[in-house]
Design a protein around this motif. Structure first.
Motif, PDB file in Angstrom:
ATOM      1  N   GLU A   1     -17.515 -19.109  92.336  1.00 58.76           N
ATOM      2  CA  GLU A   1     -18.273 -18.063  92.881  1.00 58.76           C
ATOM      3  C   GLU A   1     -18.932 -17.417  91.683  1.00 58.76           C
ATOM      4  OE1 GLU A   1     -16.388 -15.189  96.081  1.00 58.76           O
ATOM      5  OE2 GLU A   1     -14.744 -16.056  95.337  1.00 58.76           O
ATOM      6  N   SER A   2     -20.042 -16.888  92.076  1.00 60.17           N
ATOM      7  CA  SER A   2     -20.837 -16.453  90.958  1.00 60.17           C
ATOM      8  C   SER A   2     -20.515 -14.813  90.714  1.00 60.17           C
ATOM      9  CB  SER A   2     -22.309 -16.204  91.491  1.00 60.17           C
ATOM     10  OG  SER A   2     -22.599 -15.263  92.375  1.00 60.17           O
ATOM     11  N   ALA A   3     -21.060 -14.106  89.741  1.00 64.78           N
ATOM     12  CA  ALA A   3     -20.516 -12.939  89.212  1.00 64.78           C
ATOM     13  C   ALA A   3     -21.105 -12.054  90.287  1.00 64.78           C
ATOM     14  CB  ALA A   3     -21.136 -12.698  87.908  1.00 64.78           C
ATOM     15  N   ASP A   4     -22.360 -12.158  90.728  1.00 68.51           N
ATOM     16  CA  ASP A   4     -22.940 -11.521  91.801  1.00 68.51           C
ATOM     17  C   ASP A   4     -22.161 -11.367  93.124  1.00 68.51           C
ATOM     18  OD1 ASP A   4     -25.335 -10.576  90.226  1.00 68.51           O
ATOM     19  OD2 ASP A   4     -26.400 -12.166  91.013  1.00 68.51           O
ATOM     20  N   ASP A   5     -21.446 -12.425  93.362  1.00 66.34           N
ATOM     21  CA  ASP A   5     -20.618 -12.178  94.547  1.00 66.34           C
ATOM     22  C   ASP A   5     -19.279 -11.637  94.225  1.00 66.34           C
ATOM     23  OD1 ASP A   5     -22.198 -14.338  95.876  1.00 66.34           O
ATOM     24  OD2 ASP A   5     -21.006 -16.092  94.912  1.00 66.34           O
ATOM     25  N   VAL A   6     -18.833 -11.618  92.972  1.00 63.52           N
ATOM     26  CA  VAL A   6     -17.461 -10.617  92.845  1.00 63.52           C
ATOM     27  C   VAL A   6     -17.767  -9.536  92.171  1.00 63.52           C
ATOM     28  CG1 VAL A   6     -16.412 -13.193  92.499  1.00 63.52           C
ATOM     29  CG2 VAL A   6     -17.180 -11.871  90.513  1.00 63.52           C
ATOM     30  N   VAL A   7     -18.632  -9.137  91.698  1.00 55.52           N
ATOM     31  CA  VAL A   7     -18.505  -7.746  90.888  1.00 55.52           C
ATOM     32  C   VAL A   7     -18.262  -6.460  91.723  1.00 55.52           C
ATOM     33  CG1 VAL A   7     -21.179  -7.394  91.295  1.00 55.52           C
ATOM     34  CG2 VAL A   7     -19.899  -6.470  89.290  1.00 55.52           C
ATOM     35  N   GLU A   8     -18.612  -6.366  93.025  1.00 52.39           N
ATOM     36  CA  GLU A   8     -18.156  -5.107  93.817  1.00 52.39           C
ATOM     37  C   GLU A   8     -16.685  -5.389  94.090  1.00 52.39           C
ATOM     38  OE1 GLU A   8     -19.885  -2.450  94.104  1.00 52.39           O
ATOM     39  OE2 GLU A   8     -21.554  -3.370  92.956  1.00 52.39           O
ATOM     40  N   ASP A   9     -16.283  -6.481  94.295  1.00 58.38           N
ATOM     41  CA  ASP A   9     -14.873  -6.474  94.517  1.00 58.38           C
ATOM     42  C   ASP A   9     -14.010  -6.301  93.499  1.00 58.38           C
ATOM     43  OD1 ASP A   9     -12.532  -7.300  96.398  1.00 58.38           O
ATOM     44  OD2 ASP A   9     -12.238  -8.841  94.872  1.00 58.38           O
ATOM     45  N   HIS A  10     -14.513  -6.668  92.215  1.00 58.67           N
ATOM     46  CA  HIS A  10     -13.935  -6.189  91.067  1.00 58.67           C
ATOM     47  C   HIS A  10     -13.853  -4.760  90.821  1.00 58.67           C
ATOM     48  CE1 HIS A  10     -13.024  -7.030  86.544  1.00 58.67           C
ATOM     49  NE2 HIS A  10     -13.748  -5.984  86.393  1.00 58.67           N
ATOM     50  N   ARG A  11     -15.099  -4.272  91.166  1.00 60.17           N
ATOM     51  CA  ARG A  11     -14.848  -2.611  90.813  1.00 60.17           C
ATOM     52  C   ARG A  11     -14.081  -2.128  91.930  1.00 60.17           C
ATOM     53  NH1 ARG A  11     -18.975   0.261  88.383  1.00 60.17           N
ATOM     54  NH2 ARG A  11     -18.639   1.698  90.052  1.00 60.17           N
ATOM     55  N   ARG A  12     -14.120  -2.551  93.214  1.00 60.72           N
ATOM     56  CA  ARG A  12     -13.224  -1.997  94.163  1.00 60.72           C
ATOM     57  C   ARG A  12     -11.809  -2.126  93.605  1.00 60.72           C
ATOM     58  NH1 ARG A  12      -9.752  -4.018  97.501  1.00 60.72           N
ATOM     59  NH2 ARG A  12     -10.656  -6.066  97.535  1.00 60.72           N
ATOM     60  N   ARG A  13     -11.343  -3.387  93.176  1.00 62.32           N
ATOM     61  CA  ARG A  13      -9.923  -3.559  92.997  1.00 62.32           C
ATOM     62  C   ARG A  13      -9.457  -2.628  91.592  1.00 62.32           C
ATOM     63  NH1 ARG A  13      -8.854  -8.393  91.157  1.00 62.32           N
ATOM     64  NH2 ARG A  13     -10.969  -9.265  91.059  1.00 62.32           N
ATOM     65  N   LEU A  14     -10.581  -2.561  90.608  1.00 62.74           N
ATOM     66  CA  LEU A  14     -10.231  -1.746  89.511  1.00 62.74           C
ATOM     67  C   LEU A  14      -9.954  -0.389  90.167  1.00 62.74           C
ATOM     68  CD1 LEU A  14      -9.971  -1.721  86.380  1.00 62.74           C
ATOM     69  CD2 LEU A  14     -12.476  -1.515  86.327  1.00 62.74           C
ATOM     70  N   ASN A  15     -10.840   0.111  90.910  1.00 56.83           N
ATOM     71  CA  ASN A  15     -10.651   1.620  91.408  1.00 56.83           C
ATOM     72  C   ASN A  15      -9.449   1.773  92.086  1.00 56.83           C
ATOM     73  OD1 ASN A  15     -13.015   3.442  90.559  1.00 56.83           O
ATOM     74  ND2 ASN A  15     -14.152   1.867  91.949  1.00 56.83           N
ATOM     75  N   ASP A  16      -8.990   0.742  92.844  1.00 59.73           N
ATOM     76  CA  ASP A  16      -7.826   0.691  93.610  1.00 59.73           C
ATOM     77  C   ASP A  16      -6.703   0.693  92.570  1.00 59.73           C
ATOM     78  OD1 ASP A  16      -9.048   0.797  95.982  1.00 59.73           O
ATOM     79  OD2 ASP A  16      -8.803  -1.270  96.550  1.00 59.73           O
ATOM     80  N   ALA A  17      -6.787   0.109  91.585  1.00 54.44           N
ATOM     81  CA  ALA A  17      -5.494  -0.207  90.734  1.00 54.44           C
ATOM     82  C   ALA A  17      -5.258   1.265  89.862  1.00 54.44           C
ATOM     83  CB  ALA A  17      -5.952  -1.342  89.624  1.00 54.44           C
ATOM     84  N   PHE A  18      -6.573   1.946  89.338  1.00 56.30           N
ATOM     85  CA  PHE A  18      -6.424   2.955  88.768  1.00 56.30           C
ATOM     86  C   PHE A  18      -5.875   4.254  89.874  1.00 56.30           C
ATOM     87  CE2 PHE A  18      -8.194   1.091  85.470  1.00 56.30           C
ATOM     88  CZ  PHE A  18      -7.712   1.814  84.051  1.00 56.30           C
ATOM     89  N   ASP A  19      -6.340   4.226  91.152  1.00 56.17           N
ATOM     90  CA  ASP A  19      -5.724   5.214  91.937  1.00 56.17           C
ATOM     91  C   ASP A  19      -4.290   5.017  92.181  1.00 56.17           C
ATOM     92  OD1 ASP A  19      -8.508   6.071  92.409  1.00 56.17           O
ATOM     93  OD2 ASP A  19      -8.642   4.903  94.374  1.00 56.17           O
ATOM     94  N   ALA A  20      -3.844   3.877  92.295  1.00 57.34           N
ATOM     95  CA  ALA A  20      -2.465   3.542  92.319  1.00 57.34           C
ATOM     96  C   ALA A  20      -1.595   4.115  90.906  1.00 57.34           C
ATOM     97  CB  ALA A  20      -1.985   2.166  92.391  1.00 57.34           C
ATOM     98  N   LEU A  21      -2.346   3.817  89.852  1.00 57.94           N
ATOM     99  CA  LEU A  21      -1.662   4.220  88.597  1.00 57.94           C
ATOM    100  C   LEU A  21      -1.641   5.791  88.574  1.00 57.94           C
ATOM    101  CD1 LEU A  21      -3.422   1.974  85.914  1.00 57.94           C
ATOM    102  CD2 LEU A  21      -1.042   2.149  86.484  1.00 57.94           C
ATOM    103  N   ALA A  22      -2.740   6.489  89.057  1.00 60.15           N
ATOM    104  CA  ALA A  22      -2.786   7.988  89.064  1.00 60.15           C
ATOM    105  C   ALA A  22      -1.745   8.656  89.767  1.00 60.15           C
ATOM    106  CB  ALA A  22      -4.109   8.556  89.759  1.00 60.15           C
ATOM    107  N   ARG A  23      -1.528   8.023  91.177  1.00 53.80           N
ATOM    108  CA  ARG A  23      -0.344   8.485  91.841  1.00 53.80           C
ATOM    109  C   ARG A  23       1.065   8.009  91.373  1.00 53.80           C
ATOM    110  NH1 ARG A  23      -3.713   5.849  95.805  1.00 53.80           N
ATOM    111  NH2 ARG A  23      -2.461   4.095  95.706  1.00 53.80           N
ATOM    112  N   ALA A  24       1.264   6.918  90.727  1.00 61.59           N
ATOM    113  CA  ALA A  24       2.609   6.393  90.057  1.00 61.59           C
ATOM    114  C   ALA A  24       2.691   7.474  88.977  1.00 61.59           C
ATOM    115  CB  ALA A  24       2.663   5.166  89.663  1.00 61.59           C
TER     116      ALA A  24
END
Length: 218
Positions: free
Chosen positions: A192-215
């Motif tokens: 896959e290309s960077a353009d294909d994955v960048v938005e999902d990368h940002r979403r997963r990064l935000n999800d990870a930090f949301d989970a960290l904030a709760r924990a």
């Protein structure tokens, strides 16, 4: 007459010139080493061969890179600096976790090598995967980032770096980012290309930090 700014003046000072030459030499050595490792494999290239190709002595190579692995993984110090600066240089009303999220999202937006989002990175990762020494150094680099982040948080909070909650914070942040990074890297290595994955990368990064904030607030 046009006035020189302070940066121009600093660059012309003897110390500034020496620093620029030192950084240029370091970059040349790293670029030559990367090309050789990519072409022949990390374990098949010696430091002496890197030195010869870069036009420097073996001692000069080790003056800039204490270990052979650091010739290829030369961004480990930069990664350490990224996480510590996020904590130290943030605004007064910004939490350490929010600052780290902001900085790591910015890396993705800039397609920085530390972000995993880039079309030219899969070949680099393949060299790492093919070398046990580079894989081991990568794990050490993550541990160095975790230790540095714990020290930065301890300084910010007035605690000790070995304080259990501080260590947990640092360990969770590094683990979360590693999970996001390796997920993105796997997709890019699959074609896959960077353009294909960048938005999902940002979403997963935000999800990870949301989970960290709760924990971490629990």
């Amino acid at each position: 007459m046009q006035r020189k700014d302070e940066g121009d003046e600093a660059a012309e000072r003897p110390g500034g010139l020496r620093l620029r030459k030192k950084l240029a030499t370091r970059q040349r050595i790293s670029d030559v080493a990367t090309s050789l490792f990519a072409a022949r494999g990390f374990d098949r290239v010696t430091v002496a061969e890197v030195a010869e190709a870069a036009g420097v002595s073996t001692m000069t190579v080790f003056n800039h890179f204490p270990r052979k692995e650091d010739l290829f993984l030369d961004r480990i110090p930069e990664g350490v600096e990224v996480v510590t600066s996020a904590v130290h240089d943030r605004a007064e009303d910004e939490s350490p976790l929010a600052a780290l999220r902001r900085v790591l999202l910015d890396l993705a937006d800039r397609r920085h090598p530390l972000s995993a989002v880039g079309d030219r990175f899969p070949h680099f990762w393949q060299v790492v995967l093919d070398s046990p020494a580079l894989r081991a150094r990568t794990r050490e680099g993550l541990a160095e980032a975790e230790d540095a982040l714990a020290a930065a948080l301890a300084h910010d909070r007035g605690t000790r770096p070995d304080d259990p909650r501080t260590r947990l914070f640092a360990a969770l942040v590094v683990a979360a980012y590693r999970c996001v990074y390796t997920g993105t890297a796997a997709r890019l290595m699959a074609g896959e290309s960077a353009d294909d994955v960048v938005e999902d990368h940002r979403r997963r990064l935000n999800d990870a930090f949301d989970a960290l904030a709760r924990a971490l607030e629990a």
